[in-house]
Design an enzyme around this catalytic site. Structure first.
Site, PDB file in Angstrom:
ATOM      1  N   HIS A  71       0.885  -1.445  -0.149  1.00 27.78           N
ATOM      2  CA  HIS A  71      -0.153   0.014   0.143  1.00 27.78           C
ATOM      3  C   HIS A  71       0.780   1.214   0.040  1.00 27.78           C
ATOM      4  O   HIS A  71       0.527   2.257  -0.921  1.00 27.78           O
ATOM      5  CB  HIS A  71      -1.034  -0.171   1.254  1.00 27.78           C
ATOM      6  CG  HIS A  71      -1.621   1.228   1.686  1.00 27.78           C
ATOM      7  ND1 HIS A  71      -1.242   2.295   2.438  1.00 27.78           N
ATOM      8  CD2 HIS A  71      -2.753   1.924   0.962  1.00 27.78           C
ATOM      9  CE1 HIS A  71      -2.020   3.094   2.567  1.00 27.78           C
ATOM     10  NE2 HIS A  71      -2.882   2.821   1.468  1.00 27.78           N
ATOM     11  N   GLU A  74       2.003   1.921  -3.520  1.00 26.07           N
ATOM     12  CA  GLU A  74       1.089   2.430  -4.309  1.00 26.07           C
ATOM     13  C   GLU A  74       1.171   3.943  -4.113  1.00 26.07           C
ATOM     14  O   GLU A  74       0.931   4.851  -5.041  1.00 26.07           O
ATOM     15  CB  GLU A  74      -0.190   1.865  -3.813  1.00 26.07           C
ATOM     16  CG  GLU A  74      -1.256   2.523  -4.604  1.00 26.07           C
ATOM     17  CD  GLU A  74      -2.608   2.887  -3.753  1.00 26.07           C
ATOM     18  OE1 GLU A  74      -2.986   3.898  -3.446  1.00 26.07           O
ATOM     19  OE2 GLU A  74      -3.021   1.925  -2.894  1.00 26.07           O
ATOM     20  N   HIS A  75       1.107   4.421  -2.884  1.00 22.10           N
ATOM     21  CA  HIS A  75       1.313   5.878  -2.612  1.00 22.10           C
ATOM     22  C   HIS A  75       2.418   6.575  -3.223  1.00 22.10           C
ATOM     23  O   HIS A  75       2.418   7.828  -3.927  1.00 22.10           O
ATOM     24  CB  HIS A  75       1.315   6.207  -1.185  1.00 22.10           C
ATOM     25  CG  HIS A  75      -0.120   6.361  -0.327  1.00 22.10           C
ATOM     26  ND1 HIS A  75      -0.579   7.470   0.243  1.00 22.10           N
ATOM     27  CD2 HIS A  75      -1.124   5.337  -0.354  1.00 22.10           C
ATOM     28  CE1 HIS A  75      -1.798   7.402   0.570  1.00 22.10           C
ATOM     29  NE2 HIS A  75      -1.977   5.857   0.365  1.00 22.10           N
ATOM     30  N   GLU A 147      -3.988   8.278   7.486  1.00 16.71           N
ATOM     31  CA  GLU A 147      -4.817   7.284   6.808  1.00 16.71           C
ATOM     32  C   GLU A 147      -5.344   6.210   7.673  1.00 16.71           C
ATOM     33  O   GLU A 147      -6.279   5.584   8.035  1.00 16.71           O
ATOM     34  CB  GLU A 147      -4.336   6.636   5.536  1.00 16.71           C
ATOM     35  CG  GLU A 147      -5.406   5.899   4.733  1.00 16.71           C
ATOM     36  CD  GLU A 147      -4.754   5.489   3.423  1.00 16.71           C
ATOM     37  OE1 GLU A 147      -3.776   5.401   2.917  1.00 16.71           O
ATOM     38  OE2 GLU A 147      -5.571   4.567   2.596  1.00 16.71           O
TER      39      GLU A 147
END
Lengths: 432, 386
Positions: A71, A74-75, A147
């Site tokens: 993840h 991905e950012h 997040e």
């Protein structure tokens, strides 16, 4: 020069649809589904998700990486060497871009109504041009930290991971896709490059496009951007799980109005054959609708007695290394729901399932599949996830059709066993 | 709507209704209850396969029309014929109260809800679509039935269909469905638009959560009834409507203060809410930055590139609407409430002529009304469940 190794047209008479499968010389699998709608949707994904935290390549060394790194990566793919973020590039074409990471894959996407080729070029280029530095990793730790904070405060998210960590002892399906603040603190630019170079090899990726497009347009962009790559052979290591659950119950107190519950059913009997796995997934879905859908005795009785609310639902997932099924909702008395669930299943295992309910739910399953073909977004998403799962989309319809009452009965008896059940609950903070 | 969805004269309970829907190739019919400005919209929507996909020739469309008709017009009543079924009313009252109380479960949306509630405390807009617990408690099967009859005879009724059936056939079906419905004089619903603020309200609430939530409620002053509403659409997009907006670029990417920070535009009441999830300690700096970004627009700091980006992004979003039946319905319904009827493409065309001066003027008309902050009092949540 033709840079495509292979081109195949696949058609479905039943759906009156067709699409192209192309093997590009770079090693990338490309799926093009022409559809005469205004919106074109493109998805570029890698078979790499939060559960891939221990792996090796043909070089041999086994690597373990911090939780949440897929993840995080991905950012970090939204920034290039000049510090220009990818969103700024898309802003020039008007496309709407995004990305997501799941347990088994990471996907980058855009939808557009114009300037398709320029947007596709940005998509292919940005995902194949990594740029990680100690500084930009640090900046992202701040954003992702918030997040994670947001998900930590979300009772449904806590409920879900509570259940997975009760079902599984060590399989990474039990960890949050984002990781935790302490695991992402261990991520460095060097580890990111290692993961990138392993999983973002084109032989581990696929591109799916659906909309008013031709294979030629897409190949023109692919030829321009993508360079041939030596394929990588990835071995993923997952801990072996016993068939029974790790813990029977997970509990947490949070600021909620009413207790939330999830009852999970662990399944470790997973076929090595992709079509068999897909079939089992569909059988479980049909079965879920028969057992817990709005026509079921379970739903109606518990609803009428106020034990469940309209938020009640169910969900199942099956992959190469784990499978589970769950029902979830709000209840004044989760333990009573659990007791009724066990009793209900036990009763049906003794007395048999209803054939008429099967016929109806089988028909529903087929109709739900047909509905996918109304939306370019859904088609592109399903094409990509089925490609990674190793199943062809039109064959999927045939698999649905082939399922019989006997298949469903067999799976019902093998999957449901009290030793495979666990429950997760969130209790209101001020409840005694 | 929840009571109507429980059962009607022909299909007594949830199981009977859903058996029928399953046999219509998994048709789904769901109750609608939402707010547009100060109008509450109630109804049923159906999502169905087109008849051509039914291999056995089932007339799915007629079946769905029939089902909506039964649910809406022939509800299950008690013996008196003047009150709903008592069991359904009491259990749906409990469900509704649960739903109102459960708003707190999702802190992101709860913060926005609370900001709106505080901001419009003395206006109808301050009441959400689910209402308040104290208003639900006194409802009886008879009072609810009376309310239901009143809506059916005096509220404006609109029907939308998006699909490819023969429209005359559908219109005939609908006409016969509503043929016997009594209709009295129709009420018009007006929405009060507030454009000025005397003093900014500051609300701080403690909650046992990790992340603080900051919401800034503004009076935008512009609604769909304004000819120039497309200027506000551009302003919102540049300010906080997308990943190229000033809020995303500065509050998130530059200062790394949050994961999300965006503005939520509203087109009937003239309200805009900026929402963000931040560390408690960063409250002041975040608020300052969010306001500074609006100020920068007011003083003309808008580049040609930002204008172009916003225009392209909006055009794309409007043009995508036509691919989704639900979005098409929502678009035209919203227009109809404001007395407009233009298509997404027509609206998109108007963006090209928007000037920087118009955006600056619109930004100067936006006034801060309420600052809501949810102060998190819990520690970080790394620990495992018990």
């Amino acid at each position: 020069m033709n840079k495509t190794v292979l081109q195949e047209v696949r058609e479905s008479e039943f759906l009156k649809e067709k699409y192209y499968y192309l093997k590009h010389h770079s090693g990338l699998d490309i799926y093009v589904f022409p559809k005469n709608l205004t919106t074109t949707y493109a998805l570029f994904g890698t078979k790499y998700g939060s559960i891939d935290n221990k792996f090796s390549t043909q070089d041999g060394e086994i690597i373990e990486v911090p939780d949440g790194i897929a993840h995080f990566l991905e950012h970090k793919m939204f920034e290039d060497e000049e510090g220009i973020d990818t969103f700024a590039r898309y802003a020039k074409t008007g496309a709407s871009a995004n990305a997501y990471t799941s347990r088994g894959m990471t996907a980058y996407l855009f939808s557009c109504t114009d300037n398709f080729s320029s947007s596709l070029e940005i998509l292919l280029d940005s995902v194949t041009s990594p740029y990680f530095t100690p500084e930009n990793v640090k900046k992202e730790q701040g954003i992702i930290g918030q997040e994670i904070g947001m998900y930590d405060d979300n009772p449904r998210n806590r409920l879900y991971y509570g259940l997975l960590s009760a079902l599984y002892e060590s399989h990474p399906v039990r960890i949050d896709i984002c990781g935790t603040v302490s695991t992402i603190a261990k991520i460095t630019d060097k580890i990111l490059y290692h993961c990138y170079n392993t999983f973002y090899n084109l032989s581990n990726m696929a591109l799916s496009v659906c909309g008013n497009v031709t294979p030629e347009e897409i190949l023109a962009v692919a030829d321009k951007v993508l360079k041939p790559q030596e394929p990588v052979e990835i071995t993923r290591f997952y801990p072996k799980e016993k068939p029974t659950v790790f813990r029977k119950r997970a509990e947490r107190r949070m600021q909620v109005a009413k207790p939330l519950f999830s009852i999970g059913i662990k399944d470790t009997d997973i076929s090595k054959d992709a079509a068999e796995r897909a079939k089992k997934g569909i059988i479980i879905r049909i079965l879920n609708n028969m057992l817990y859908g709005k026509t079921s005795a379970f739903y109606n009785e518990l609803y009428e007695q106020g034990l469940i609310t309209p938020s009640f639902g169910y969900f199942n997932d099956i992959s190469e290394s784990y499978a589970f099924n769950m029902i979830t909702g709000e209840s004044p008395n989760p333990d009573e729901v659990y007791r009724r669930f066990v009793h209900y299943i036990d009763d049906l295992q003794k007395n048999g399932l209803d054939r008429e309910a099967f016929d109806r739910c089988h028909r529903v399953e087929l109709a739900e599949f047909v509905k996918i073909f109304d939306s370019t977004e859904e088609i592109a998403n399903v094409l990509l996830s089925l490609a990674f799962a190793g199943v062809e989309i039109f064959e999927y319809a045939d698999i649905i059709n082939s399922i019989t009452f006997e298949d469903v009965t067999r799976v019902f008896h093998s999957c449901y066993n009290p030793e495979y059940y666990a429950m997760s609950v969130i209790i209101p903070i001020d409840e005694q | 709507m929840q009571v109507l969805e429980r059962g009607c004269k022909k299909y007594h309970n949830i199981a009977k209704i859903n058996e029928k829907l399953d046999n219509l190739y998994s048709a789904s019919i769901f109750p609608r209850n939402y707010i547009r400005g100060e109008a509450q919209i109630l109804g049923f929507a159906a999502e169905i396969l087109d008849n051509e996909y039914a291999p056995d020739g089932t007339d799915i469309l007629s079946g769905a029309v029939e089902m909506i008709g039964e649910l809406l017009l022939n509800p299950l009543l008690d013996e008196s014929g003047k009150a709903f079924n008592e069991g359904y009313v009491s259990s749906e009252k409990a469900n509704l109260i649960d739903a109102i109380r459960a708003k707190i479960n999702n802190k992101n949306s709860y913060a926005v809800f609370r900001c709106r509630e505080e901001m419009c405390k003395d206006e109808a807009y301050g009441i959400s679509e689910t209402g308040k617990v104290e208003d639900v408690l006194p409802i009886t099967p008879a009072s609810l039935y009376e309310y239901y009859c009143d809506i059916l005879s005096h509220s404006k009724i609109e029907i939308y269909y998006v699909g490819k059936c023969d429209e005359r056939v559908l219109c005939d079906k609908l006409a016969s469905l509503f043929a016997t419905l009594y209709r009295g004089p129709v009420r018009e619903v007006q929405t009060l638009v507030v454009r000025t603020v005397d003093s900014v309200k500051n609300i701080v609430e403690e909650q046992p959560v990790v992340q603080g939530k900051l919401c800034l409620g503004f009076r935008s002053g512009m609604t769909l009834r304004d000819k120039n509403f497309h200027v506000f659409a551009m302003l919102n997009e540049i300010y906080g409507g997308s990943v190229s907006s000033k809020l995303f670029k500065n509050v998130r990417e530059k200062l790394s203060l949050c994961y999300y920070c965006y503005s939520i535009p509203e087109s009937h009441k003239g309200v805009m809410i900026v929402t963000s999830g931040i560390e408690n300690a960063n409250r002041e700096i975040s608020e300052k930055e969010i306001l500074a970004q609006l100020d920068s627009i007011r003083t003309g700091d808008i580049s040609e590139e930002e204008m172009e980006n916003a225009r392209r992004s909006l055009e794309n979003a409007y043009l995508e609407i036509t691919d989704s039946a639900a979005s098409v319905e929502s678009w035209y319904f919203s227009r109809s409430l404001a007395g407009r009827s233009e298509s997404p493409a027509e609206f998109a065309k108007r963006l090209a002529s928007v000037t920087r001066e118009e955006i600056i003027t619109a930004a100067r008309g936006v006034v801060l009304d309420t600052v809501y902050f949810m102060l998190g009092t819990a520690k970080t949540g790394d620990e495992e469940d018990e």
